[in-house]
Design a protein around this motif. Sequence first.
Motif, PDB file in Angstrom:
ATOM      1  N   GLN A   1      -5.093   5.220  -0.019  1.00 51.97           N
ATOM      2  CA  GLN A   1      -3.988   4.345   0.364  1.00 51.97           C
ATOM      3  C   GLN A   1      -4.417   2.883   0.277  1.00 51.97           C
ATOM      4  O   GLN A   1      -3.675   2.020  -0.179  1.00 51.97           O
ATOM      5  N   GLU A   2      -5.633   2.648   0.700  1.00 57.62           N
ATOM      6  CA  GLU A   2      -6.173   1.285   0.679  1.00 57.62           C
ATOM      7  C   GLU A   2      -6.421   0.810  -0.754  1.00 57.62           C
ATOM      8  O   GLU A   2      -6.197  -0.355  -1.099  1.00 57.62           O
TER       9      GLU A   2
ATOM     10  N   ARG B   1       0.842  -1.197   0.000  1.00 51.77           N
ATOM     11  CA  ARG B   1       0.000   0.000   0.000  1.00 51.77           C
ATOM     12  C   ARG B   1       0.872   1.240   0.000  1.00 51.77           C
ATOM     13  O   ARG B   1       1.738   1.381   0.858  1.00 51.77           O
TER      14      ARG B   1
ATOM     15  N   GLU C   1      -6.700   7.865   3.462  1.00 55.18           N
ATOM     16  CA  GLU C   1      -6.623   6.434   3.818  1.00 55.18           C
ATOM     17  C   GLU C   1      -7.364   5.582   2.787  1.00 55.18           C
ATOM     18  O   GLU C   1      -6.957   4.472   2.474  1.00 55.18           O
TER      19      GLU C   1
END
Length: 404
Positions: free
Chosen positions: A216-217, A130, A213
């Motif tokens: 990022q995921e 990631r 996030e």
Amino acid sequence: MASRVLLLTAEGHAADELVQPLERRGLSVVVARDPDQALQRLGDHQLVILDAPDAASLAMVIRRINDQAGSNHPPILAIAHSGDVEARVQLLESGADDVLARPIDPRELEALVEALLLRAPATTQTSGGRPPVEPRPVEARGRVIAFASAKGGSGTTTLAVNTALILAEMAPGNVAIADFDMYHGQVSTHLDMYPRTSTAVLAREDPNNRNPEVFQEAGRRHSDGLTVFGGPYRGDEAADVSGPQLASLVQQMRGLYGTLVIDAGSVIDLRAEAVIESADMVALVLTPDIPSLRLLHAGLQLMSENGTATDRSVFVVNQIYPKQMITAEQIEEHLGVKVGAEIAYDGENFLRAINEGQPLVKMARRTPSATALRKLAEQLTDSAAEPSESPPQRRGRFRFLGRD
Ligand SMILES: Nc1ncnc2c1ncn2[C@@H]1O[C@H](COP(=O)(O)OP(=O)(O)OP(=O)(O)O)[C@@H](O)[C@H]1O
Ligand SMILES: [Mg+2]
């Protein structure tokens, strides 16, 4: 101390003339004689030096490394046994990052090794992880380069992926590619990596919930420092996704990367138009055949009626046919546009690249098409940085085959 350099050399070959200069520079060198064992430990090293009795054996080992590790292996320095140009080219085309000819000059060896090690951190990162995501300040929002074509199979994904990798080589960690082909995303296939979610899912999400996030995921980091966002896999997966949703996603993603390369697919409809319109630069890929020209003509009409992206477009002729029947001049004349770039035909390498998930600019770096791709990347970034004051195309000026 972790060893930095792996020297794979044939049985009975003296290794000292290669090892000693490097050890004097403080590098630790592991000498291996057995390719099978050595290839299993590739990931432990930052550079591989290959020494074998002849160019053919060297090329064979290089191909084995590429077959085994894809693009996720340390840089390769091949030691050629003469300064013969043919052998050098053969080694570079097999995938060596550089070649040093005998007799060995220790200073040249040191300089090449230092240069290749500089590339190593990005090259040897574990693929598929990631990627860290940091929002950029508003004034430093990244540029967006979109690739699109009006006809399937024109090479849009091929060109987008190769361009993104070239740019990521220059700025590892700061470049992302996002697959916005809403019918059949293939960016992941070209890179042989498969993010768990798709841009269609991200586009449907409420923009307020799309925090760093979430990105990022959703993204995956390619071994070359390129962040990859995959597209929808099935033709029906993105049926309900709208142009404004996609445009909003582009705006958010450009706040996270220095450069965002987009594959906008091979259908210029209103949805793709919304994506293209969000870009700073657009590479419109066309192939030299009449169906491609007709479809692009229709696409240009749609684009010029709905926005100004044609003003920011580079027309790229991709020679997917071994024999040229329509020239760039004829295309210019018929479409009333200027051809900005041409990518040479290379059926074998492009097909191998796709099937092996290792883009051409990595696999056959010194070929004419790889050179043309690097030139295109430069052209697109230069133009995106400094928008032309008098764009060569204007709205509504397209004419084609006498039909408007
Ligand atoms: N310059 C070239 N020379 C020879 N073959 C090429 C060239 N460029 C691309 N190809 C080949 O053309 C085929 C189609 O490429 P690609 O999948 O990138 O096209 P596309 O426009 O993205 O297609 P789609 O409509 O499926 O999205 C691939 O097999 C690729 O290897
Ligand atoms: Mg495609």
